[in-house]
Motif scaffolding. Structure first.
Motif, PDB file in Angstrom:
ATOM      1  N   UNK A  16       1.003  -0.990   0.011  1.00  0.00           N
ATOM      2  CA  UNK A  16       0.159  -0.358   0.123  1.00  0.00           C
ATOM      3  C   UNK A  16       0.668   1.081  -0.008  1.00  0.00           C
ATOM      4  N   UNK A  17       1.494   1.390   0.596  1.00  0.00           N
ATOM      5  CA  UNK A  17       2.697   2.501   0.759  1.00  0.00           C
ATOM      6  C   UNK A  17       3.003   2.929  -0.130  1.00  0.00           C
ATOM      7  N   UNK A  18       3.571   1.925  -0.669  1.00  0.00           N
ATOM      8  CA  UNK A  18       4.765   2.115  -2.258  1.00  0.00           C
ATOM      9  C   UNK A  18       3.872   2.133  -3.324  1.00  0.00           C
ATOM     10  N   UNK A  19       3.112   1.244  -3.161  1.00  0.00           N
ATOM     11  CA  UNK A  19       1.073   1.849  -4.736  1.00  0.00           C
ATOM     12  C   UNK A  19       1.248   3.297  -4.707  1.00  0.00           C
ATOM     13  N   UNK A  20       1.164   3.666  -3.192  1.00  0.00           N
ATOM     14  CA  UNK A  20       0.966   5.077  -3.349  1.00  0.00           C
ATOM     15  C   UNK A  20       2.072   6.221  -3.577  1.00  0.00           C
ATOM     16  N   UNK A  21       3.330   5.629  -3.313  1.00  0.00           N
ATOM     17  CA  UNK A  21       4.666   6.561  -3.937  1.00  0.00           C
ATOM     18  C   UNK A  21       4.988   6.234  -4.767  1.00  0.00           C
ATOM     19  N   UNK A  22       4.775   5.322  -6.117  1.00  0.00           N
ATOM     20  CA  UNK A  22       5.469   4.958  -7.390  1.00  0.00           C
ATOM     21  C   UNK A  22       4.217   4.450  -8.271  1.00  0.00           C
ATOM     22  N   UNK A  23       3.159   4.743  -7.665  1.00  0.00           N
ATOM     23  CA  UNK A  23       1.789   4.393  -8.567  1.00  0.00           C
ATOM     24  C   UNK A  23       1.667   5.184 -10.155  1.00  0.00           C
ATOM     25  N   UNK A  24       2.697   5.826 -10.902  1.00  0.00           N
ATOM     26  CA  UNK A  24       2.702   6.293 -11.682  1.00  0.00           C
ATOM     27  C   UNK A  24       3.984   5.984 -12.353  1.00  0.00           C
ATOM     28  N   UNK A  66       0.245  -3.083 -11.596  1.00  0.00           N
ATOM     29  CA  UNK A  66       0.499  -3.637 -10.472  1.00  0.00           C
ATOM     30  C   UNK A  66      -0.931  -4.751 -11.169  1.00  0.00           C
ATOM     31  N   UNK A  67      -0.344  -5.801 -10.860  1.00  0.00           N
ATOM     32  CA  UNK A  67      -1.618  -6.737 -10.804  1.00  0.00           C
ATOM     33  C   UNK A  67      -1.653  -7.656 -10.301  1.00  0.00           C
ATOM     34  N   UNK A  68      -2.758  -8.377  -9.392  1.00  0.00           N
ATOM     35  CA  UNK A  68      -2.875  -8.800  -7.763  1.00  0.00           C
ATOM     36  C   UNK A  68      -4.146 -10.580  -8.405  1.00  0.00           C
ATOM     37  N   UNK A  69      -3.676 -11.400  -8.215  1.00  0.00           N
ATOM     38  CA  UNK A  69      -3.900 -12.899  -8.037  1.00  0.00           C
ATOM     39  C   UNK A  69      -3.703 -12.985  -6.687  1.00  0.00           C
ATOM     40  N   UNK A  70      -5.148 -13.216  -6.372  1.00  0.00           N
ATOM     41  CA  UNK A  70      -5.593 -14.255  -4.425  1.00  0.00           C
ATOM     42  C   UNK A  70      -6.080 -15.292  -5.250  1.00  0.00           C
ATOM     43  N   UNK A  83     -13.303 -11.707  -7.704  1.00  0.00           N
ATOM     44  CA  UNK A  83     -14.724 -10.803  -9.128  1.00  0.00           C
ATOM     45  C   UNK A  83     -15.115  -9.193  -8.522  1.00  0.00           C
ATOM     46  N   UNK A  84     -14.432  -8.824  -7.608  1.00  0.00           N
ATOM     47  CA  UNK A  84     -15.001  -7.582  -7.055  1.00  0.00           C
ATOM     48  C   UNK A  84     -13.130  -6.975  -7.624  1.00  0.00           C
ATOM     49  N   UNK A  85     -12.191  -7.326  -7.920  1.00  0.00           N
ATOM     50  CA  UNK A  85     -11.339  -6.360  -9.111  1.00  0.00           C
ATOM     51  C   UNK A  85     -11.224  -6.694 -10.654  1.00  0.00           C
ATOM     52  N   UNK A  86     -12.323  -7.994 -11.179  1.00  0.00           N
ATOM     53  CA  UNK A  86     -12.817  -7.610 -12.068  1.00  0.00           C
ATOM     54  C   UNK A  86     -12.984  -6.315 -12.361  1.00  0.00           C
ATOM     55  N   UNK A  87     -14.835  -5.563 -11.653  1.00  0.00           N
ATOM     56  CA  UNK A  87     -14.669  -4.568 -12.200  1.00  0.00           C
ATOM     57  C   UNK A  87     -13.947  -3.519 -11.680  1.00  0.00           C
ATOM     58  N   UNK A  88     -12.362  -3.890 -11.273  1.00  0.00           N
ATOM     59  CA  UNK A  88     -11.490  -2.526 -10.678  1.00  0.00           C
ATOM     60  C   UNK A  88     -11.041  -2.231 -12.106  1.00  0.00           C
ATOM     61  N   UNK A  89     -11.188  -2.728 -13.354  1.00  0.00           N
ATOM     62  CA  UNK A  89     -10.086  -2.233 -14.481  1.00  0.00           C
ATOM     63  C   UNK A  89      -9.815  -1.612 -15.050  1.00  0.00           C
ATOM     64  N   UNK A  90     -10.743  -0.199 -14.270  1.00  0.00           N
ATOM     65  CA  UNK A  90     -10.457   0.893 -15.029  1.00  0.00           C
ATOM     66  C   UNK A  90     -10.414   1.226 -14.199  1.00  0.00           C
ATOM     67  N   UNK A  91     -10.053   1.606 -12.916  1.00  0.00           N
ATOM     68  CA  UNK A  91      -9.846   1.525 -11.194  1.00  0.00           C
ATOM     69  C   UNK A  91      -8.361   1.866 -11.228  1.00  0.00           C
ATOM     70  N   UNK A  92      -8.059   2.974 -10.829  1.00  0.00           N
ATOM     71  CA  UNK A  92      -5.944   2.663 -10.695  1.00  0.00           C
ATOM     72  C   UNK A  92      -5.947   1.631  -9.588  1.00  0.00           C
ATOM     73  N   UNK A  93      -4.214   1.837  -9.942  1.00  0.00           N
ATOM     74  CA  UNK A  93      -3.578   1.000  -8.530  1.00  0.00           C
ATOM     75  C   UNK A  93      -3.353   1.489  -6.972  1.00  0.00           C
TER      76      UNK A  93
END
Length: 220
Positions: A50-58, A62-66, A97-107
Motif C-alpha cells: 500500500x505505501x509503495x503503490x501510493x508513492x510509485x503508482x505513476x 500492478x496485477x493482483x492475483x488472489x 470478482x471485485x477486482x474484475x470490476x475495478x479494471x478501470x480503477x487506478x492501482x
C-alpha cells in the motif's frame, strides 16, 4: 570534513535531481500472488504494497492475483481447496470478482480495496462491505461470486499461479520475472526494491538523496 562531504554531495547528486525532475520511465509490471487469509500476505499488503503503490503508482502497473496455494477440485466444478480453509476460498473468489470490476480503477484504488479485505476479512465471511466501500456494483460482484463467472476467474488465477509455482506466499514478479533475491528484498522493503529499477523516477531520486543525507550527517 563534513563541509567537504556536502560539496561532494551537491556536485554528484544535485545535477542528478535536476535531470530526473519530471522524468517518467517506462512502467514496471508488478504482479503480486497472495491469499485472502494469509498472515504473510496481509503483512506485505498493508506494510509494503500500500505505501509503495501510493508513492510509485505513476511508475508501476500492478496485477493482483488472489489464489496462492489453493487448488481447484475437478476444474472448479467441486469448488476449491485453500490453505487457510473454506473461508479463504470465499475471500479469494470475492476479491477476484471485485477486482474484475475495478479494471478501470487506478492501482491506488485497487490496493485500497484489497487492504480493506485483508484487514476485515469481509469477503471471506461472505460480506460485501469492502465492495460497497469501494463503490463497486455489489449486485454484479455477488452474481459473479455465485455463478461460473467467479469460478472462471479463480481458474485463471490458478493457471497464472501454477505457472509461477511459488514456494512462498506472497510472491512477486517484476516484468514477469521471478528472482529470489528480489523476492526477499521486496518482502522487507518493496519501495527500495522497486526504486532499484526506477532510479531516475523522481520519488526514487528523492528517496536515495535522503539516504545520502542520512549517511553524511548521521553516520558515525
Amino acid at each position: 570534513m563534513v563541509r567537504l562531504n556536502i560539496y561532494i554531495f551537491f556536485f554528484l547528486v544535485y545535477p542528478f535531481i535536476l535531470l530526473t525532475n519530471g522524468y517518467v520511465p517506462e512502467k514496471l509490471h508488478l504482479t503480486v500472488y497472495y491469499e485472502s487469509k494469509c498472515p504473510d500476505s496481509k503483512k506485505f499488503i498493508l506494510e509494503q504494497l500500500q505505501p509503495t503503490v501510493e508513492l510509485l503508482h505513476k511508475y508501476v502497473r500492478l496485477r493482483l492475483i488472489p489464489f496462492g496455494k489453493s487448488m481447484s477440485i475437478d476444474y472448479g466444478d467441486e469448488g476449491f481447496q485453500c490453505q487457510h480453509g473454506p473461508t479463504e476460498c470465499m475471500g479469494n473468489l470475492v476479491q477476484d470478482c471485485a477486482l474484475k470490476y475495478m479494471r478501470k480503477h487506478n492501482d491506488v484504488q485497487r490496493v485500497n480495496y484489497v487492504v480493506c479485505e485483508m484487514e476485515l476479512e469481509a469477503g471471506a465471511m461472505g460480506n460485501l462491505g469492502c465492495v460497497k466501500h469501494a463503490r463497486l456494483p455489489t449486485d454484479d460482484v455477488e452474481r459473479c461470486v455465485s455463478t461460473g463467472e467467479g469460478i472462471a476467474l479463480q481458474l485463471d488465477s490458478e493457471y497464472h499461479t501454477n505457472s509461477l509455482k511459488p514456494q512462498f506466499i506472497p510472491s512477486i514478479t517484476i516484468n514477469g520475472v521471478f528472482d529470489q533475491q528480489i523476492q526477499e528484498s521486496a518482502l522487507v522493503n518493496l519501495k527500495e526494491t522497486l526504486c532499484s529499477y526506477l532510479k531516475e523516477a523522481q520519488p526514487c531520486a528523492h528517496y536515495y538523496n535522503n539516504k545520502v543525507w542520512e549517511y553524511l550527517f548521521y553516520s558515525p
